[in-house]
Structure formats: structure tokens, C-alpha cells
Design a protein around this motif. Sequence first.
Motif, short mmCIF file in Angstrom:
data_model
loop_
_atom_site.label_atom_id
_atom_site.label_comp_id
_atom_site.label_asym_id
_atom_site.label_seq_id
_atom_site.Cartn_x
_atom_site.Cartn_y
_atom_site.Cartn_z
N PHE A 1 0.94 -1.04 -0.04
CA PHE A 1 -0.12 -0.09 0.05
C PHE A 1 0.73 1.46 0.06
O PHE A 1 0.64 2.41 -0.84
CB PHE A 1 -0.97 -0.03 1.13
CG PHE A 1 -1.57 1.28 1.40
CD1 PHE A 1 -2.56 1.71 0.46
CD2 PHE A 1 -1.46 2.14 2.23
CE1 PHE A 1 -3.34 3.03 0.59
CE2 PHE A 1 -2.04 3.36 2.50
CZ PHE A 1 -2.99 3.96 1.49
N ASP B 1 2.50 1.78 -3.26
CA ASP B 1 1.38 1.66 -4.44
C ASP B 1 1.56 0.56 -5.46
O ASP B 1 1.79 0.52 -6.51
CB ASP B 1 1.43 3.16 -5.18
CG ASP B 1 0.22 3.18 -6.24
OD1 ASP B 1 -0.83 2.75 -5.53
OD2 ASP B 1 0.20 3.85 -7.23
N LYS C 1 -7.57 -0.37 1.15
CA LYS C 1 -6.90 0.32 0.04
C LYS C 1 -5.76 -0.43 -0.66
O LYS C 1 -5.20 0.09 -1.68
CB LYS C 1 -6.23 1.65 0.80
CG LYS C 1 -7.31 2.72 1.36
CD LYS C 1 -7.12 3.94 0.99
CE LYS C 1 -8.17 4.82 1.87
NZ LYS C 1 -9.21 5.32 0.83
N LYS D 1 -4.19 -2.87 -3.18
CA LYS D 1 -4.57 -3.35 -4.56
C LYS D 1 -4.38 -4.83 -4.39
O LYS D 1 -3.25 -5.24 -4.56
CB LYS D 1 -3.64 -2.69 -5.55
CG LYS D 1 -3.84 -1.09 -5.92
CD LYS D 1 -2.67 -0.61 -6.77
CE LYS D 1 -2.85 0.82 -6.92
NZ LYS D 1 -1.74 1.18 -7.78
#
Length: 186
Positions: A62, A65, A99, A101
Amino acid sequence: GVQTCALPIFMHVRRMYQKYPKMWRGLGEVMCRHDDLTTLLQDKETPTCNHPGLKAIYEFAFETDLAVLVHHNADRVGDNDDTWEYVHEVEEVLKKFPKLKFTWVHAGVSRRCSEPKHYEMIDRLCTTYPNINIDISWVVWEDVICDDEGKVKQGWMECIQKHHTRFYIGSDNVAQIGRASCRERV
């Protein structure tokens, strides 16, 4: 590779990320529940996607990213009862890390491990959790999404169209070559 049940895996991943910072686009394929591979562990701890050893990995992904690509069977091998034994473990991760992915590799399918209405469970997860993406490479395409004539099953067609930004083909290219290819446009 890393042992997903070992708490120190995060240090290795962070070290590799720092050593090669421009190379990374995601973390994985993280092998958790996998029918044949999990069986080889016998009396050892079963790697699961909700194992505490992966918490730091999810937080790191996270913060940087990066997507995490996780192979985690949705169900037990050969169990066709319209329930999914292990989906709650995936949902636990999605709830704890909203949050993150999270890419569910092969849609939770493995050889001999899917339900006839697998698409209903995938639709529910995509509707409930905006952070899940679905990889449809390997056996899931030919063995689960397409019928015996190579056409996309109606339930899968509707699910993929409904959540079209959440599905993509991964890098596993080991499906049956001799079988009719499913070329229908979704």
C-alpha cells in the motif's frame, strides 16, 4: 520466493525493493492455498492470504502503491457443494486493507478446485470490495469461464461485463493447447 508463513519475509521484500526500486510493478505471485502445493506441506503450517506474516507485506504494498498478486484457492479440491471454504480468508484481507490493490490470481481457481457458479462469488466480491482485481490466466479461462465448446458461459459474460475494469489476463500461459480456445469477445 518467500515462505508466506514466516514473519521475516517483509525484510527480504523490502531489501529487494530497495536494491531494485525501478523494477517493481507488483508483488507476487504470492502462493498461499494451492491444492497440490499445499498438500506437499502435510504437517506444516498452511500458507493463507490472511496469515499474520503477510500483514507487513500488505502495508508495504500500500505504501509503495504496488499490487499484491495472491494465489489462494477459493475452495477445497473436488468439493462441488456451491460453497467456498476459503473465501472468508480473502475477505478478511480485503476488509483489513481496504486500500490495498489485491489481485486474486486465477480467480481463486486451481485444477479440480472451482464451483459451477464460481462467477456468482466473484461478482459478489467485486461488488463488495473495490480493491479486488481478478486475474483470469491459467486454467480458469478454459476450465471454468468457457464451456466445452469454447464459448464464454453466460454467468461469466455478465460478471466480466459488469466489472470489466477489474478483470485481466495474467502471465500464466500454461493452459491446454489442444483444447478449443475460447475466443469469444466478452
